[in-house]
Design a protein around this motif. Structure first.
Motif, PDB file in Angstrom:
ATOM      1  N   PHE A   1       1.783  -3.275   2.480  1.00 23.04           N
ATOM      2  CA  PHE A   1       0.496  -2.885   1.916  1.00 23.04           C
ATOM      3  C   PHE A   1      -0.592  -3.262   2.907  1.00 23.04           C
ATOM      4  CE2 PHE A   1       2.790  -2.902  -2.101  1.00 23.04           C
ATOM      5  CZ  PHE A   1       2.187  -1.868  -2.805  1.00 23.04           C
TER       6      PHE A   1
ATOM      7  N   ALA B   1       2.343  -6.517  -2.414  1.00 20.72           N
ATOM      8  CA  ALA B   1       0.928  -6.286  -2.710  1.00 20.72           C
ATOM      9  C   ALA B   1       0.160  -7.611  -2.763  1.00 20.72           C
ATOM     10  CB  ALA B   1       0.790  -5.550  -4.038  1.00 20.72           C
TER      11      ALA B   1
ATOM     12  N   MET C   1       0.174   2.278   1.688  1.00 24.05           N
ATOM     13  CA  MET C   1       1.487   1.718   1.343  1.00 24.05           C
ATOM     14  C   MET C   1       2.588   2.418   2.113  1.00 24.05           C
ATOM     15  SD  MET C   1       3.192   1.568  -2.456  1.00 24.05           S
ATOM     16  CE  MET C   1       4.811   0.854  -2.770  1.00 24.05           C
TER      17      MET C   1
END
Length: 346
Positions: free
Chosen positions: A176, A296, A225
């Motif tokens: 991420f 994340a 992503m």
């Protein structure tokens, strides 16, 4: 009781009637029908209505196909006729020819009709070819659109077997990244400048995704992503994602030379995950699982201009990359976690 002469006369009349009916059928067909001897001599010609021809029946009968057709086409005729006579099997071939100033595509089928000749039925398939070409072009466009949304392997599977796609992958690496301070930046910058900045940065990231053989999953606002090892497994997924992360920092530095000083935060994590396709009209290929959530968190809890990785990813990369141990940090939803900052490749 009919005499022998009457019987013979009746048979001749029946044959003539059959011949007339057959000729009427042939004249009604949209195909060109020719009888060709194995030496390439035209023996008969039945012209197709509306189809341009190289010469009339009178001009062709008794002449060789090589006298009227281009050498490659004439050779294909003779070869097909010889093979049909020798094997008794229908021979098919196609050729292109310009007639009456118009290029056309033709399909021919040669079938044995005697000891030394074959009947060749020729059909103009130019319109069909145009339709097929248009369909191929439309398919290519559709595939290109799908490939912008889904991995190639998933597009192939959806085309061959439409339906739900959901898989578990035992190992992969998720990345991420987001632009530091983007929310404040977008509030005081014109929409055109915001979109221009995102386009410059994400276009650079897209090129890196292709370079390192990874899959871009999605962008959400200023977040980007990527995954390695999914949906196509690869043993070096962690290395490839780490290499991309380092290259992403350099790409942002290059964009900053013209756009201003910008930084990104990047987070990496490795492990099992679930992947699948959502939606009916706007397909989305997405990832789920603890591995994805922690990746994340590595980004959101990371440092500006840094690449934070979990211990799971560190263990896959150590020895080939240099790291700085960040120590134990409190990660939302996970508690204390030992993390590392990826600095460079050795």
């Amino acid at each position: 009781m009919p005499t022998e002469l009457e019987v013979l006369t009746a048979r001749v009349a029946a044959l003539e009637a059959d011949s007339t009916r057959l000729r009427a059928l042939l004249e009604a067909t949209p195909d060109l029908v020719v009888r060709v001897a194995i030496d390439g001599t035209y023996r008969d010609v039945m012209e197709a209505r509306g189809m341009p021809v190289v010469a009339s029946r009178a001009e062709r009968v008794g002449r060789k196909v090589s006298d009227l057709l281009p050498a490659p086409v004439a050779a294909a005729y003779v070869e097909a006729v010889k093979e049909a006579v020798a094997t008794g099997l229908t021979q098919s071939f196609e050729y292109e020819l310009t007639l009456a100033g118009k290029a056309g595509h033709y399909e021919a089928r040669a079938s044995r009709s005697g000891a030394d000749e074959a009947v060749v039925v020729v059909r103009d398939v130019s319109e069909r070819r145009l339709v097929e070409a248009a369909l191929r072009e439309e398919k290519d466009r559709s595939d290109a659109l799908l490939l912008n949304m889904l991995p190639r392997a998933i597009v192939t599977r959806l085309r061959d077997n439409p339906g739900t796609i959901a898989e578990r992958f035992e190992d992969g690496t998720v990345l991420f990244a987001d632009i530091v301070g983007f929310t404040k930046l977008s509030a005081k910058t014109s929409p055109a400048e915001v979109v221009g900045l995102l386009n410059d940065i994400f276009t650079a990231f897209d090129r890196l995704t292709l370079k390192f053989g990874l899959e871009k999953i999605k962008t959400i606002g200023d977040a980007y992503m990527v995954v390695g090892g999914v949906p196509t497994p690869r043993a070096d997924h962690a290395d490839a994602v780490a290499d991309m992360a380092l290259a992403m920092l350099e790409a942002v530095r290059e964009v900053s030379l013209t756009r201003g000083p910008y930084q990104v935060r990047i987070g990496l994590n490795s492990g099992p995950m679930v992947a699948g396709v959502l939606g009916l009209s706007k397909f989305v290929y997405d990832l789920w699982g603890d591995t994805v959530n922690v990746a994340a968190r590595m980004e959101s809890h990371g440092e500006p201009g840094g690449i934070q990785v979990t211990e799971d990813t560190y263990e896959r990369l150590q020895g080939r990359f240099t790291f700085e141990e960040r120590g134990t940090i409190e990660v939302k939803g996970k508690g204390p976690m030992k993390t590392f900052l990826l600095r460079s490749r050795k």
